[in-house]
Design a protein around this motif. Structure first.
Motif, PDB file in Angstrom:
ATOM      1  N   PHE A  39      -3.234   0.885   2.101  1.00  0.00           N
ATOM      2  CA  PHE A  39      -2.988   1.705   0.911  1.00  0.00           C
ATOM      3  C   PHE A  39      -2.522   3.103   1.335  1.00  0.00           C
ATOM      4  CE2 PHE A  39      -4.704   5.058  -1.842  1.00  0.00           C
ATOM      5  CZ  PHE A  39      -3.998   4.810  -3.007  1.00  0.00           C
TER       6      PHE A  39
ATOM      7  N   VAL B  90      -1.046  -2.052  -4.024  1.00  0.00           N
ATOM      8  CA  VAL B  90      -1.619  -0.975  -4.837  1.00  0.00           C
ATOM      9  C   VAL B  90      -0.870   0.320  -4.558  1.00  0.00           C
ATOM     10  CG1 VAL B  90      -3.679   0.395  -5.311  1.00  0.00           C
ATOM     11  CG2 VAL B  90      -3.899  -2.039  -4.872  1.00  0.00           C
TER      12      VAL B  90
ATOM     13  N   GLN C 264       1.038   2.675  -7.224  1.00  0.00           N
ATOM     14  CA  GLN C 264       0.332   3.921  -7.542  1.00  0.00           C
ATOM     15  C   GLN C 264       1.212   4.922  -8.294  1.00  0.00           C
ATOM     16  OE1 GLN C 264      -0.639   6.211  -4.152  1.00  0.00           O
ATOM     17  NE2 GLN C 264      -1.873   7.674  -5.283  1.00  0.00           N
TER      18      GLN C 264
ATOM     19  N   ILE D 279       1.745   4.665 -12.177  1.00  0.00           N
ATOM     20  CA  ILE D 279       0.639   4.755 -13.119  1.00  0.00           C
ATOM     21  C   ILE D 279       0.853   5.851 -14.152  1.00  0.00           C
ATOM     22  CG2 ILE D 279      -1.795   5.440 -13.297  1.00  0.00           C
ATOM     23  CD1 ILE D 279      -2.298   3.761 -10.827  1.00  0.00           C
ATOM     24  N   ILE D 280       1.295   7.005 -13.677  1.00  0.00           N
ATOM     25  CA  ILE D 280       1.487   8.130 -14.592  1.00  0.00           C
ATOM     26  C   ILE D 280       2.525   7.766 -15.656  1.00  0.00           C
ATOM     27  CG2 ILE D 280       2.206  10.554 -14.722  1.00  0.00           C
ATOM     28  CD1 ILE D 280      -0.509  10.098 -13.397  1.00  0.00           C
ATOM     29  N   ALA D 281       3.485   6.905 -15.287  1.00  0.00           N
ATOM     30  CA  ALA D 281       4.502   6.488 -16.233  1.00  0.00           C
ATOM     31  C   ALA D 281       4.035   5.301 -17.071  1.00  0.00           C
ATOM     32  CB  ALA D 281       5.787   6.130 -15.480  1.00  0.00           C
ATOM     33  N   GLY D 282       2.771   4.926 -16.945  1.00  0.00           N
ATOM     34  CA  GLY D 282       2.244   3.858 -17.792  1.00  0.00           C
ATOM     35  C   GLY D 282       2.330   2.482 -17.163  1.00  0.00           C
TER      36      GLY D 282
ATOM     37  N   TRP E 189       0.676   0.260 -15.226  1.00  0.00           N
ATOM     38  CA  TRP E 189      -0.666   0.105 -14.670  1.00  0.00           C
ATOM     39  C   TRP E 189      -0.857  -1.183 -13.895  1.00  0.00           C
ATOM     40  CZ3 TRP E 189      -2.624  -4.394 -16.519  1.00  0.00           C
ATOM     41  CH2 TRP E 189      -2.022  -4.901 -17.673  1.00  0.00           C
TER      42      TRP E 189
ATOM     43  N   THR F  43      -3.611  -2.336 -10.715  1.00  0.00           N
ATOM     44  CA  THR F  43      -4.803  -2.968 -11.283  1.00  0.00           C
ATOM     45  C   THR F  43      -5.007  -4.371 -10.719  1.00  0.00           C
ATOM     46  OG1 THR F  43      -4.380  -1.743 -13.307  1.00  0.00           O
ATOM     47  CG2 THR F  43      -5.977  -3.520 -13.433  1.00  0.00           C
TER      48      THR F  43
ATOM     49  N   GLY G 108      -5.510  -4.374  -6.755  1.00  0.00           N
ATOM     50  CA  GLY G 108      -6.795  -3.798  -6.381  1.00  0.00           C
ATOM     51  C   GLY G 108      -7.952  -4.695  -6.771  1.00  0.00           C
TER      52      GLY G 108
END
Lengths: 310, 337, 375
Positions: A248, A263, A267, A270-273, A275, A279, A282
């Motif tokens: 990672f 992952v 990563q 994630i901020i852009a949606g 997910w 998820t 991980g």
């Protein structure tokens, strides 16, 4: 039937140690059966079996990528596709890697990683532990200080430093984990030898001309099998957990079908949606590690309820 | 053995272990090829490389190099950090404080939560509360920190649109003085409660992410040692005195169960420290862990060496403190009972 | 399901000492713990029966197995106290002697402490606070509050009262220098001293019944006698009833007025001490007495009872001693003998003393009493 031989007038079974070993192993399967009665252990066992099946039959589940099946296939026409899309059930990464492929082949990567590391560390640990235990004196002191030094560095940080120095590659992750994880086995074996040494019957055995390796096979190994098996079970999970953390951070080759790697790829989204990549991948690391922890815990409870505290 | 003697012996092992760690760290730096690798450019001739090597003392024997390096470390010279483009010693303090602030809050969460969850579960052995404790404990030991941190980000950022990254709001950061380098303490010293809340907001998610694993370890230990203590005669004796169950647990069993838990609290510091590497990466926390991951990706050996050395020393020191405290609190340990 | 204790009936009168004898594992300790409801449930189950207790001064009998917890706590340590086998384990290693003794007074004597410390009334609304302080139930914040001026003096007086009581309880057990012992931790005291502290703690509230579960077993032989004397003396002073549990017949003979014998979770015989030792009725009691080494016996000739105590998992209705009994007849394996009065104040559970006609049992199935006659 046990064959017997006369040694200086004393009749003793020649293959006693083998029989002891056999009883131990038979006992181990009984133990396994007994511990599976515990529901949490059973859950762990089932997840482990599912992962093993997934890893072993990966080529049948998903067509392997060519030339290297452990390399994620890239589909640049469908990048960042959400789960549920045709052809990409669990979605894709920002570089068009199929998450499902990464998960299935990641199981194979994890199995490879954990088996290799656990095998190497058990061998090294048993060797170092036996040396320390049998040679005793200065050797024991030095080897055990070495063990203490190894335990003074938190394991992830140690592995991270080694892998970093060696450079980013999956092989180096294996090497780094092997350097870090042998310590516990050395302790188990050495403790067992010290314990056996204190027992008088070993002295008796020595008087009768037993060699050290015989004591090792007859007294030390059978008694150490159970704690080593428990530790190895827990480590099967732990190795993958730490290994995934290393990749990672970025110490595996880019594009390796490995959960931590996946992952890491997901990563930034994630901020852009987006997910799903992080998820799902991980969750695999979590489930793998959880399953082996539950299994090891169940084994330990059955074998030695008191040792729960260590 | 007397408590003092035990502590003296324990204190003596510390320098030995530290020396061992330093050898390990030095050895590590020489395994991966030239430690000046990142300063050598492609067009350099071998003669130029040899010149650089000579300047850094790399033409000497390994023991000589080790002694030179160790001498530097003792004087506070940890080398030149490539990723920070500055000497390690000049930039390390604020990073250390940033990490310590995070780690201490995480430890606080872990100890408070772990001890109370363990007590809760242990006092209700095999009931619902106990099973919940066990679930938390076993999942906390298996959960990848990087995944847990990202899950929190997903839930709080994507779900509630709230996830402060980094250490503080820059404008708020600028308005207070920083005497200690711990922002929560600094803001309180400045009597700026807005800054204090801001610092706490920024700490919350990373501290929870980091603390979860340790919470699990502590809760698990606390639970099992409480269960064990509750089977002791003195617990029955306390009940036979007419004490309410609440006091039997709180005053009698828990106190003794805390003793073995303390050693685990020391060990779980290792867990916390290694957690900083991942947590600081995810939450963009400007501490030692972030510094380390940067260095790892660039192969900056001086930084990696310094980091491993500092972390191990903190780890060893915390464990020493815990062991000494343990020896003081539980007289049985050293008095051979 | 293990029937650890089954149908045990004991009655102890004021000022009397009842000895309860049995081998290890016969259920003596479980019986003792059950009296105070100390057997944890689960896994334990109180399947039935009652523990009827009538305190000396109130006169109302209560069933200790059924009263609410709160009421039971008022009796534990106050009206009924218990001494445990191993004082090293029964004292909390983390608390000082003073802290452990203070709990008893705080729990059961707080109003007297209040009175003697002349705490009439604090500022309005602080009575609960002070009562909790006397009970030693204060929370962290309350303790900080108690350090403040108006309360501080009261707390000091309370503390002084407490110290006085603890010191006098300790000196009653002939502990030299109670002020020093008070501030010691259990590991700093010898085994005998620890047991004295346990006894002081048990007798602190002048209980009506003292349960002593093998109180001398874990001690050195030289100290055993002194502790035994101490218990006897204090019993006379306090006029308490004592249930003395032991596997050691000679100890029990010395201290008890009456003796009950337990075997495998059941009572087999109850009699006055004299009757039991002079004229034991139950074959198990006889075997037990025969196993006590005497001075006349040749060295190395220790009598032992053949066989082992049976498993107590779901026992069949039978005499539990039948497999080891020299007299046993077929009925002993098929039915359970009742604990009936055979002579004055002498009860035994054995078919030897039953009339076959009352049982409706053919004579040849009865145990052979002749064997016993010849002994």
């Amino acid at each position: 039937m046990a064959r017997t031989a006369e040694v200086g007038g004393v009749i003793r079974p020649v293959d006693g140690r083998l029989r002891a070993l056999a009883t131990r192993t038979r006992r181990l399967s009984e133990i396994a059966r007994e511990s599976l009665r515990n529901p949490t252990t059973l859950i762990g066992g089932v997840i482990v079996v599912l992962f093993l099946l997934m890893a072993l039959f990966a080529p049948l589940l998903i067509e392997p990528n060519t030339p290297n099946a452990y390399q994620m296939p890239r589909d640049f026409s469908s990048v960042n596709v959400p789960p549920g899309t045709d052809g990409h059930v669990l979605g894709t990464t920002p570089t068009g890697g199929d998450v499902l492929y990464g998960i299935v082949w990641g199981a194979r990567t994890s199995l490879r990683l954990s088996i290799i590391v656990v095998a190497i560390t058990v061998v090294i640990g048993v060797a170092v532990g036996s040396f320390a235990g049998f040679l005793g004196g200065k050797w024991d002191e030095v080897l055990m200080r070495l063990v203490d030094v190894f335990l003074s560095v938190p394991e992830l940080i140690f592995a991270l430093a080694i892998a970093a120095v060696l450079g980013p590659a999956f092989g180096n992750i294996i090497l780094a984990l092997a350097v870090v994880f042998w310590v516990k086995y050395a302790r188990i074996i050495r403790g067992q030898i010290i314990h056996v040494k204190q027992n008088e019957y070993v002295d008796a055995a020595r008087v009768m001309g037993d060699k050290r390796w015989r004591i090792f096979l007859k007294d030390v190994l059978p008694n150490s099998i159970t704690p080593v098996v428990v530790q190895a079970t827990v480590d099967m999970g732990h190795v993958v957990l730490i290994g995934a953390t290393l990749s990672f951070i970025g110490l595996a080759e880019a594009g390796l079908a490995e959960w931590g790697n996946l992952v890491s790829e997901g990563q930034s989204g994630i901020i852009a949606g987006r997910w799903w990549v992080a998820t799902f991948a991980g969750a695999m690391v979590f489930l793998w590690s959880l399953a082996f922890n539950l299994l090891g815990d169940g084994l330990r409870d059955v074998l030695d309820p008191k040792s729960e505290r260590r | 053995m007397q408590v003092r003697e035990y502590i003296a012996r324990r204190l003596l092992t510390l320098p030995i272990l530290m020396l061992g760690v330093s050898i390990l760290v030095f050895g590590l730096s020489r395994v991966g090829g030239s430690p000046i690798g990142i300063y050598i450019e492609h067009e350099m001739t071998p003669a130029e490389v040899a010149k650089i090597e000579e300047r850094y003392g790399l033409d000497e024997s390994l023991p000589q190099q080790y002694i030179a390096w160790l001498g530097g470390v003792v004087r506070g010279d940890l080398g030149w950090s490539g990723v920070s483009a500055a000497p390690v010693s000049s930039i390390i303090l604020p990073k250390l404080m940033a990490t310590m602030e995070l780690a201490m809050l995480a430890a606080l969460i872990a100890v408070v939560l772990g001890v109370s969850m363990g007590t809760f579960g242990g006092a209700r052995k095999n009931k619902l509360g106990d099973h919940l404790t066990r679930v938390v404990a076993i999942s906390g030991a298996s959960i990848p920190i990087f995944w847990f941190g990202l899950l929190l980000l997903i839930v709080f950022y994507l779900g509630f649109g709230w996830a402060p990254l980094g250490r503080a709001d820059p404008s708020i950061y600028a308005r207070i003085g920083h005497p200690t380098g711990l922002y929560t303490v600094d803001s309180l010293l400045n009597l700026d409660f807005g800054a204090f809340t801001d610092a706490l907001w920024h700490l919350a998610l990373p501290a929870i992410t980091m603390g979860y694993g340790s919470t699990a370890i502590i809760a698990r230990m606390m639970r099992s040692s409480l269960v064990e203590e509750l089977g002791e005669d003195y617990v029955d004796a306390a009940r036979a005195k007419g004490l309410p169950e609440r006091l039997v647990i709180r005053r009698h069993a828990r106190r003794n169960a805390l003793m073995p838990t303390m050693t685990v609290i020391g060990l779980s510091w290792g867990f916390l420290l290694q957690g900083t590497v991942v947590v600081e990466l995810i939450f963009n926390w400007p501490g030692l862990g972030r510094w380390m991951t940067d260095a790892v990706l660039q192969g900056d050996q001086a930084t990696i060496m310094s980091y491993v050395l500092i972390t191990s020393i903190i780890f060893l020191a915390v464990n020493l403190v815990v062991d000494v405290a343990y020896a003081y609190l539980d007289r049985r340990v050293v008095l051979g009972d | 399901m293990v029937h650890a204790v089954d149908g045990v009936t004991l009655d102890i009168h004021e000022g009397e000492t009842l000895g309860l004898v049995g081998e290890t594992g016969s259920g003596k300790s479980v019986t003792a713990k059950s009296l105070l409801r100390l057997v944890p449930t689960p896994p334990g189950v109180y399947a039935g029966g009652e523990v009827s207790f009538r305190p000396r001064n109130s006169g109302e009998a209560v069933d200790l197995l059924r009263i609410p917890d709160q009421q039971l706590r008022g009796i534990r340590g106050n009206r009924i106290a218990m001494i445990f086998q191993d004082p090293a384990k029964a004292l909390n290693p983390a608390l000082s002697v003073k802290q452990q003794l203070a709990e008893v007074f705080a729990e059961h004597r707080s109003s007297e402490l209040f009175r003697d410390a002349k705490i009439v009334a604090g500022p309005p609304g602080t009575r609960p606070l002070l009562r909790r302080a006397a009970h030693r139930h204060s929370t962290f914040f309350e303790r900080r509050l108690l350090d403040l001026p108006p309360f501080r003096a009261m707390e000091k007086r309370l503390e002084r009262e407490l110290d006085e009581r603890i010191a006098s309880a300790l000196s009653a057990t002939r502990i030299p220098n109670p002020a020093k012992v008070m501030n010691s931790y259990p590991h700093e005291l010898s085994g005998g001293m620890k047991q004295r502290v346990m006894i002081a703690q048990a007798l602190a509230c002048d209980p009506d019944l003292l349960i002593a579960d093998e109180p001398t077993t874990a001690l050195d032989v030289t100290i055993q006698a002194r502790i035994l004397d101490l218990i006897q003396d204090l019993q006379e002073q306090h006029h308490a009833a004592v249930l003395y549990i032991s596997h050691d017949l000679s100890l029990v003979k010395r201290i008890s007025d009456r003796v009950s014998v337990m075997y495998a979770g059941k009572l087999v015989e109850t009699a006055t001490t004299q009757q039991l030792f002079d004229d034991p009725l139950h074959p198990y009691t006889r075997a037990l007495l025969a196993a006590v080494p005497t001075a006349e016996q040749a060295r190395g000739e220790l009598a032992a009872i053949e066989g082992t105590v049976p498993e107590l998992v779901d026992p069949e209705p039978s005499c539990r001693f039948h497999s080891r009994c020299p007299h046993a007849g077929p009925i002993c394996a098929a039915r359970e003998p009742q604990l009936l009065t055979r002579k004055q104040q002498h009860r035994a559970a054995c078919f030897l003393y039953d009339d076959p006609q009352d049982l409706g049992c053919p004579v040849d199935l009865m145990p052979q009493s002749q064997v016993s006659e010849t002994q």
